[in-house]
Design a protein around this motif. Structure first.
Motif, PDB file in Angstrom:
ATOM      1  N   MET A  54       0.659  -1.521  -0.394  1.00 21.60           N
ATOM      2  CA  MET A  54      -0.144  -0.265  -0.406  1.00 21.60           C
ATOM      3  C   MET A  54       0.705   1.390  -0.133  1.00 21.60           C
ATOM      4  O   MET A  54       0.777   1.912  -0.962  1.00 21.60           O
ATOM      5  CB  MET A  54      -1.272  -0.102   1.356  1.00 21.60           C
ATOM      6  CG  MET A  54      -1.959   1.252   1.218  1.00 21.60           C
ATOM      7  SD  MET A  54      -2.447   1.180   2.831  1.00 21.60           S
ATOM      8  CE  MET A  54      -0.848   1.790   3.925  1.00 21.60           C
ATOM      9  N   LEU A  55       1.673   1.343   0.746  1.00 21.65           N
ATOM     10  CA  LEU A  55       3.018   2.075   1.164  1.00 21.65           C
ATOM     11  C   LEU A  55       3.854   2.332  -0.406  1.00 21.65           C
ATOM     12  O   LEU A  55       3.455   3.909  -0.315  1.00 21.65           O
ATOM     13  CB  LEU A  55       4.092   2.196   1.894  1.00 21.65           C
ATOM     14  CG  LEU A  55       2.920   2.463   3.363  1.00 21.65           C
ATOM     15  CD1 LEU A  55       4.264   2.791   4.666  1.00 21.65           C
ATOM     16  CD2 LEU A  55       2.725   3.674   3.402  1.00 21.65           C
ATOM     17  N   LEU A  56       4.157   1.310  -0.778  1.00 16.64           N
ATOM     18  CA  LEU A  56       5.176   1.760  -2.232  1.00 16.64           C
ATOM     19  C   LEU A  56       4.076   1.840  -3.412  1.00 16.64           C
ATOM     20  O   LEU A  56       4.960   2.579  -3.956  1.00 16.64           O
ATOM     21  CB  LEU A  56       5.582   0.393  -2.872  1.00 16.64           C
ATOM     22  CG  LEU A  56       6.667  -0.161  -1.371  1.00 16.64           C
ATOM     23  CD1 LEU A  56       6.938  -1.571  -1.830  1.00 16.64           C
ATOM     24  CD2 LEU A  56       7.674   0.412  -1.888  1.00 16.64           C
ATOM     25  N   ASN A  57       2.002   1.376  -3.614  1.00 13.81           N
ATOM     26  CA  ASN A  57       1.796   1.905  -4.421  1.00 13.81           C
ATOM     27  C   ASN A  57       0.906   3.266  -4.684  1.00 13.81           C
ATOM     28  O   ASN A  57       0.248   3.386  -4.998  1.00 13.81           O
ATOM     29  CB  ASN A  57       0.985   0.865  -4.851  1.00 13.81           C
ATOM     30  CG  ASN A  57       1.936  -1.014  -5.374  1.00 13.81           C
ATOM     31  OD1 ASN A  57       2.791  -0.591  -5.683  1.00 13.81           O
ATOM     32  ND2 ASN A  57       1.244  -2.002  -4.800  1.00 13.81           N
ATOM     33  N   ASN A  58       1.193   4.296  -3.283  1.00 14.91           N
ATOM     34  CA  ASN A  58       0.513   6.021  -3.197  1.00 14.91           C
ATOM     35  C   ASN A  58       1.339   5.716  -3.994  1.00 14.91           C
ATOM     36  O   ASN A  58       2.507   6.365  -4.629  1.00 14.91           O
ATOM     37  CB  ASN A  58       0.827   5.732  -1.564  1.00 14.91           C
ATOM     38  CG  ASN A  58       0.330   7.017  -1.092  1.00 14.91           C
ATOM     39  OD1 ASN A  58       0.398   8.127  -1.803  1.00 14.91           O
ATOM     40  ND2 ASN A  58      -1.188   7.192  -0.476  1.00 14.91           N
ATOM     41  N   ARG A  59      -0.142   6.914  -4.772  1.00 13.60           N
ATOM     42  CA  ARG A  59       0.083   7.807  -5.979  1.00 13.60           C
ATOM     43  C   ARG A  59       1.313   9.289  -5.411  1.00 13.60           C
ATOM     44  O   ARG A  59       2.052  10.023  -5.733  1.00 13.60           O
ATOM     45  CB  ARG A  59      -0.332   8.330  -6.229  1.00 13.60           C
ATOM     46  CG  ARG A  59      -1.691   9.328  -6.247  1.00 13.60           C
ATOM     47  CD  ARG A  59      -2.778  10.047  -6.855  1.00 13.60           C
ATOM     48  NE  ARG A  59      -2.925  10.439  -6.422  1.00 13.60           N
ATOM     49  CZ  ARG A  59      -4.338  11.281  -6.769  1.00 13.60           C
ATOM     50  NH1 ARG A  59      -5.071  10.926  -7.838  1.00 13.60           N
ATOM     51  NH2 ARG A  59      -4.985  11.828  -6.402  1.00 13.60           N
ATOM     52  N   TRP A  60       0.900   9.365  -4.379  1.00 16.60           N
ATOM     53  CA  TRP A  60       1.659  10.457  -3.317  1.00 16.60           C
ATOM     54  C   TRP A  60       3.312  10.481  -2.967  1.00 16.60           C
ATOM     55  O   TRP A  60       4.474  11.264  -3.474  1.00 16.60           O
ATOM     56  CB  TRP A  60       1.120  11.813  -2.652  1.00 16.60           C
ATOM     57  CG  TRP A  60      -0.022  12.161  -3.095  1.00 16.60           C
ATOM     58  CD1 TRP A  60       0.484  13.071  -4.321  1.00 16.60           C
ATOM     59  CD2 TRP A  60      -1.008  12.003  -2.518  1.00 16.60           C
ATOM     60  NE1 TRP A  60      -1.437  13.412  -4.255  1.00 16.60           N
ATOM     61  CE2 TRP A  60      -2.086  12.687  -4.016  1.00 16.60           C
ATOM     62  CE3 TRP A  60      -2.041  10.835  -2.071  1.00 16.60           C
ATOM     63  CZ2 TRP A  60      -3.228  12.371  -3.711  1.00 16.60           C
ATOM     64  CZ3 TRP A  60      -2.885  11.052  -2.303  1.00 16.60           C
ATOM     65  CH2 TRP A  60      -4.202  11.728  -2.736  1.00 16.60           C
ATOM     66  N   LEU A  65       9.411   6.036  -1.975  1.00 18.98           N
ATOM     67  CA  LEU A  65       9.567   4.658  -1.016  1.00 18.98           C
ATOM     68  C   LEU A  65       9.919   3.792  -2.246  1.00 18.98           C
ATOM     69  O   LEU A  65      10.827   3.366  -1.131  1.00 18.98           O
ATOM     70  CB  LEU A  65       8.161   4.749  -0.422  1.00 18.98           C
ATOM     71  CG  LEU A  65       7.962   5.587   1.092  1.00 18.98           C
ATOM     72  CD1 LEU A  65       6.516   4.782   1.098  1.00 18.98           C
ATOM     73  CD2 LEU A  65       9.066   5.642   2.026  1.00 18.98           C
ATOM     74  N   LYS A  66       9.747   3.827  -3.579  1.00 24.65           N
ATOM     75  CA  LYS A  66      10.017   2.752  -3.874  1.00 24.65           C
ATOM     76  C   LYS A  66      11.703   2.761  -3.837  1.00 24.65           C
ATOM     77  O   LYS A  66      12.044   1.853  -4.253  1.00 24.65           O
ATOM     78  CB  LYS A  66       9.062   2.236  -5.573  1.00 24.65           C
ATOM     79  CG  LYS A  66       7.932   2.192  -5.264  1.00 24.65           C
ATOM     80  CD  LYS A  66       7.243   1.690  -6.622  1.00 24.65           C
ATOM     81  CE  LYS A  66       5.782   1.878  -6.385  1.00 24.65           C
ATOM     82  NZ  LYS A  66       5.279   1.643  -7.680  1.00 24.65           N
ATOM     83  N   GLN A  67      11.828   3.970  -4.889  1.00 27.59           N
ATOM     84  CA  GLN A  67      13.624   4.470  -4.642  1.00 27.59           C
ATOM     85  C   GLN A  67      14.009   3.701  -3.753  1.00 27.59           C
ATOM     86  O   GLN A  67      15.635   3.478  -3.926  1.00 27.59           O
ATOM     87  CB  GLN A  67      13.746   5.484  -5.395  1.00 27.59           C
ATOM     88  CG  GLN A  67      15.033   5.910  -5.440  1.00 27.59           C
ATOM     89  CD  GLN A  67      15.106   7.704  -5.982  1.00 27.59           C
ATOM     90  OE1 GLN A  67      14.079   8.316  -6.170  1.00 27.59           O
ATOM     91  NE2 GLN A  67      16.580   8.048  -5.784  1.00 27.59           N
TER      92      GLN A  67
END
Length: 130
Positions: A54-60, A65-67
């Motif tokens: 959920m955090l990794l896929n959040n648009r903002w 976070l993915k990086q």
């Protein structure tokens, strides 16, 4: 050593606490958002794949976070923005407490620690496109 179940609940609760503090940080410039979200990401990686995704896929907040999740780096621009916001916010706070030297010193120490933390983060290599 904590029993596995207790450790699971502790990390899960810490993850949500970090999310709440990160959301407060999105509204108040004195509280940093990214470090709390990175901590939440780490807590959820151990306890809840659903909330980790959920955090990794959040648009903002998902892209930084993915990086971080993949490379353990942040962009230079992100670091610069964080430092500028910290300096501005703490300058106002220290100025507001004019004459209260003990509180001003405490804020200055906290600002120094937070800026040092941000500057210590490893930077992502710039991508050059042809």
């Amino acid at each position: 050593m904590l029993p596995a179940r207790l450790k699971h609940y502790f990390l899960f609760c810490c993850g949500w606490l970090c999310v709440i503090l990160g959301l407060i940080g999105a509204l108040l410039p004195v509280v940093p958002t990214t470090p709390f979200m990175i901590l939440a990401l780490a807590c959820f990686a151990e306890t809840s794949p659903k909330f980790h995704r959920m955090l990794l896929n959040n648009r903002w907040i998902g892209p930084p976070l993915k990086q971080w999740d993949q490379t353990r780096t942040v962009r230079r621009q992100t670091k610069l923005q964080a430092v500028v916001m910290l300096v501005i916010a703490f300058s106002f706070s220290i100025g507001f407490l004019w004459g209260e030297w003990l509180y001003q010193l405490a804020l200055l120490a906290l600002a120094t620690l937070m800026i040092g933390f941000v500057l210590h983060l490893k930077e992502a290599e710039p991508k050059f496109e042809n």
